[in-house]
Design an enzyme around this catalytic site. Structure first.
Site, PDB file in Angstrom:
ATOM      1  N   CYS A   1      41.933  53.297  73.271  1.00 28.92           N
ATOM      2  CA  CYS A   1      40.561  53.250  72.754  1.00 28.92           C
ATOM      3  C   CYS A   1      40.168  54.617  72.184  1.00 28.92           C
ATOM      4  O   CYS A   1      40.626  54.989  71.116  1.00 28.92           O
ATOM      5  CB  CYS A   1      39.600  52.756  73.826  1.00 28.92           C
ATOM      6  SG  CYS A   1      38.001  52.226  73.131  1.00 28.92           S
TER       7      CYS A   1
ATOM      8  N   HIS B   1      41.743  47.919  75.613  1.00 24.16           N
ATOM      9  CA  HIS B   1      41.904  48.482  76.954  1.00 24.16           C
ATOM     10  C   HIS B   1      42.944  47.686  77.756  1.00 24.16           C
ATOM     11  O   HIS B   1      42.583  46.789  78.514  1.00 24.16           O
ATOM     12  CB  HIS B   1      40.563  48.475  77.697  1.00 24.16           C
ATOM     13  CG  HIS B   1      39.631  49.535  77.231  1.00 24.16           C
ATOM     14  ND1 HIS B   1      39.601  50.797  77.787  1.00 24.16           N
ATOM     15  CD2 HIS B   1      38.698  49.533  76.235  1.00 24.16           C
ATOM     16  CE1 HIS B   1      38.688  51.520  77.171  1.00 24.16           C
ATOM     17  NE2 HIS B   1      38.125  50.785  76.215  1.00 24.16           N
TER      18      HIS B   1
ATOM     19  N   GLU C   1      44.426  48.433  80.357  1.00 26.16           N
ATOM     20  CA  GLU C   1      44.209  48.558  81.805  1.00 26.16           C
ATOM     21  C   GLU C   1      43.243  47.502  82.335  1.00 26.16           C
ATOM     22  O   GLU C   1      43.201  47.252  83.552  1.00 26.16           O
ATOM     23  CB  GLU C   1      43.716  49.969  82.149  1.00 26.16           C
ATOM     24  CG  GLU C   1      42.247  50.239  81.933  1.00 26.16           C
ATOM     25  CD  GLU C   1      41.838  50.476  80.481  1.00 26.16           C
ATOM     26  OE1 GLU C   1      40.642  50.705  80.233  1.00 26.16           O
ATOM     27  OE2 GLU C   1      42.729  50.427  79.598  1.00 26.16           O
TER      28      GLU C   1
END
Length: 233
Positions: A113, A207, A209
């Site tokens: 990002c 993202h 994660e």
């Protein structure tokens, strides 16, 4: 085989925990967990003096530049749009130095990002300061489809159209030197960028994660493992 050591940059912000309310170097736990689940060892890299970046990178097998605040527009020669968030100058200076050091050393690098946007700025590129439709709501992760560019490094990791977790209101505008777009959203927004081989340098606008797909991080960990093995040979 030793697990590769992956540095992950951190926020520097006011935070509360227990009885404390004070400035803190922090990172959402999902970042180190993603590294760990992908086979690496995660270490946090809070902002430091930019001149130490090369020495830090020399001790790492791979680097992740995490998400966070908007990059200060002066870094890419632009006037601040009213919708651009407050600057994180210590992070900007530190992470730009880390990116330069990693590229110079050939250390595998993944920008997430903000990290992808900062990679583009580090290479002389510019950013779109506000973009509609890529944030579900304030504090809510959305999802949208990302299409890989055939033949790219990203496509070698994720060859199909994939739904990704997203939360951003800025994006790449003019690509930086040596960078190529390797994925796009349906509206044409650049969603991944990379340097040409042999460098392993990849930025993703979403993202990973916040999702379950480990393939991008596994790609970084595999490259870091290979780099570590070559360094010991």
């Amino acid at each position: 085989m030793n697990k590769p050591l992956i540095g992950v940059t951190t926020y520097l912000d006011q935070a509360r925990w227990g009885v404390w309310d004070m400035p803190a170097a922090l990172l959402p736990a999902r970042y180190p967990r993603l590294v760990q689940e992908s086979g690496g060892i995660a270490v946090m890299l809070p902002p430091d003096a930019p001149e130490t970046a090369a020495a830090v990178v020399a001790r790492l097998d791979g680097l992740v530049v995490a998400g966070g605040a908007d990059v200060e527009p002066v870094r890419y020669g632009a006037e601040r749009d009213p919708r651009t968030g407050p600057p994180a100058r210590e992070r900007d200076a530190w992470e730009l130095a880390l990116i330069d050091a990693a590229i110079a050393a050939g250390t595998p690098l993944l920008g997430i990002c903000r990290g992808m946007q900062l990679l583009n700025v580090a290479r002389g590129g510019t950013l779109v300061q506000h973009l509609d439709g890529h944030t579900e709501a304030v504090g809510v992760i959305g999802r949208h489809a990302v299409k890989p560019v055939p033949g790219s490094r990203y496509a070698s990791l994720v060859p199909e159209l994939a739904e990704v977790p997203t939360y951003h209101h800025q994006a790449v505008d003019r690509l930086g030197a040596g960078l190529a777009a390797s994925a796009h959203a349906e509206d044409g927004t650049v969603e991944a960028v990379e340097l040409a081989a042999p460098a392993w340098v990849l930025g993703v606008q979403w993202h990973p994660e916040m999702g379950e797909d480990l393939r991008v991080m596994r790609g970084l960990v595999a490259a870091a493992t290979a780099s570590d093995t070559a360094g010991r040979a």
